[in-house]
Design a protein around this motif. Sequence first.
Motif, PDB file in Angstrom:
ATOM      1  N   SER A   5      20.614  47.781  24.781  1.00 42.95           N
ATOM      2  CA  SER A   5      20.458  48.798  25.105  1.00 42.95           C
ATOM      3  C   SER A   5      21.802  49.861  25.007  1.00 42.95           C
ATOM      4  N   HIS A   6      23.407  49.395  24.707  1.00 43.39           N
ATOM      5  CA  HIS A   6      24.211  50.074  24.843  1.00 43.39           C
ATOM      6  C   HIS A   6      24.324  50.662  26.286  1.00 43.39           C
ATOM      7  N   ALA A   7      23.665  50.010  27.217  1.00 41.22           N
ATOM      8  CA  ALA A   7      23.931  50.948  28.468  1.00 41.22           C
ATOM      9  C   ALA A   7      24.403  49.745  29.493  1.00 41.22           C
ATOM     10  N   THR A   8      24.656  49.304  30.219  1.00 37.93           N
ATOM     11  CA  THR A   8      24.583  48.384  31.949  1.00 37.93           C
ATOM     12  C   THR A   8      23.651  48.024  32.046  1.00 37.93           C
ATOM     13  N   ARG A   9      23.300  47.142  32.608  1.00 37.79           N
ATOM     14  CA  ARG A   9      22.004  46.983  32.904  1.00 37.79           C
ATOM     15  C   ARG A   9      22.006  45.409  34.019  1.00 37.79           C
ATOM     16  N   TRP A  10      21.290  44.930  35.232  1.00 41.64           N
ATOM     17  CA  TRP A  10      21.357  44.427  35.823  1.00 41.64           C
ATOM     18  C   TRP A  10      19.863  44.203  35.524  1.00 41.64           C
ATOM     19  N   VAL A  11      20.623  41.610  36.279  1.00 44.45           N
ATOM     20  CA  VAL A  11      19.100  40.988  36.044  1.00 44.45           C
ATOM     21  C   VAL A  11      19.226  40.207  37.188  1.00 44.45           C
ATOM     22  N   PRO A  12      17.862  40.111  37.662  1.00 43.26           N
ATOM     23  CA  PRO A  12      18.095  39.204  39.125  1.00 43.26           C
ATOM     24  C   PRO A  12      18.934  37.905  39.152  1.00 43.26           C
ATOM     25  N   MET A  13      19.568  36.729  39.527  1.00 40.70           N
ATOM     26  CA  MET A  13      19.934  35.406  39.499  1.00 40.70           C
ATOM     27  C   MET A  13      18.955  34.986  40.409  1.00 40.70           C
ATOM     28  N   PRO A  14      18.558  33.985  39.630  1.00 36.87           N
ATOM     29  CA  PRO A  14      18.078  33.255  40.559  1.00 36.87           C
ATOM     30  C   PRO A  14      18.336  31.998  40.465  1.00 36.87           C
ATOM     31  N   ALA A  15      18.182  31.113  42.222  1.00 34.91           N
ATOM     32  CA  ALA A  15      18.575  30.258  43.264  1.00 34.91           C
ATOM     33  C   ALA A  15      19.384  29.279  42.172  1.00 34.91           C
ATOM     34  N   ALA A  16      18.497  29.082  40.716  1.00 31.28           N
ATOM     35  CA  ALA A  16      19.149  27.918  39.789  1.00 31.28           C
ATOM     36  C   ALA A  16      20.642  28.223  39.876  1.00 31.28           C
ATOM     37  N   VAL A  17      21.042  29.279  39.512  1.00 30.02           N
ATOM     38  CA  VAL A  17      22.181  30.122  39.085  1.00 30.02           C
ATOM     39  C   VAL A  17      22.996  29.812  39.949  1.00 30.02           C
ATOM     40  N   SER A  18      22.597  31.088  41.085  1.00 36.05           N
ATOM     41  CA  SER A  18      23.183  31.070  42.542  1.00 36.05           C
ATOM     42  C   SER A  18      24.378  30.241  42.836  1.00 36.05           C
ATOM     43  N   SER A  19      22.532  28.704  42.872  1.00 37.26           N
ATOM     44  CA  SER A  19      23.774  27.431  44.138  1.00 37.26           C
ATOM     45  C   SER A  19      24.410  26.318  43.044  1.00 37.26           C
ATOM     46  N   GLY A  20      24.058  27.270  41.534  1.00 39.27           N
ATOM     47  CA  GLY A  20      24.532  25.590  40.808  1.00 39.27           C
ATOM     48  C   GLY A  20      23.799  24.815  40.667  1.00 39.27           C
ATOM     49  N   ARG A  21      22.601  24.444  41.234  1.00 37.12           N
ATOM     50  CA  ARG A  21      21.616  23.502  41.016  1.00 37.12           C
ATOM     51  C   ARG A  21      20.146  23.930  41.941  1.00 37.12           C
ATOM     52  N   GLY A  22      19.852  24.680  42.165  1.00 39.71           N
ATOM     53  CA  GLY A  22      18.092  25.692  42.325  1.00 39.71           C
ATOM     54  C   GLY A  22      17.636  24.064  42.751  1.00 39.71           C
ATOM     55  N   THR A  23      16.128  24.826  43.112  1.00 40.61           N
ATOM     56  CA  THR A  23      15.326  23.298  43.067  1.00 40.61           C
ATOM     57  C   THR A  23      14.311  23.289  41.715  1.00 40.61           C
ATOM     58  N   GLY A  24      14.219  21.036  41.788  1.00 43.18           N
ATOM     59  CA  GLY A  24      12.982  21.178  40.973  1.00 43.18           C
ATOM     60  C   GLY A  24      13.837  19.758  40.808  1.00 43.18           C
TER      61      GLY A  24
END
Length: 109
Positions: free
Chosen positions: A90-109
Amino acid sequence: MNPAATIKLPRAGGRREHTRLSIAELHRAADAMPTAVDRALLLTMATTGLRWGEATALQVGALDFERLRITVRRTYIDIGGTLHESTPKSHATRWVPMPAAVSSGRGTG
């Protein structure tokens, strides 16, 4: 002459079959990755929808653990077998949500 002129294109409107992993299957695949970096890349791409070039171009400063979001400012593109840094599609900066699996390094499941 256009080198793509002889390429047969798929019919418009054709349906593609997609195989989606369950959360448990995703975590089993992530646990099977040979390195922590490979595991993080898989989880990031699978849970955020980032393209390969966007995910591999991320830098530490792009991760906002307080707001739980990832800032996408750059991407890598392949030009003739060589990677080049570029801006996102898109040639523009954007933000995406960071799920728990990414932010904690493990997440659930």
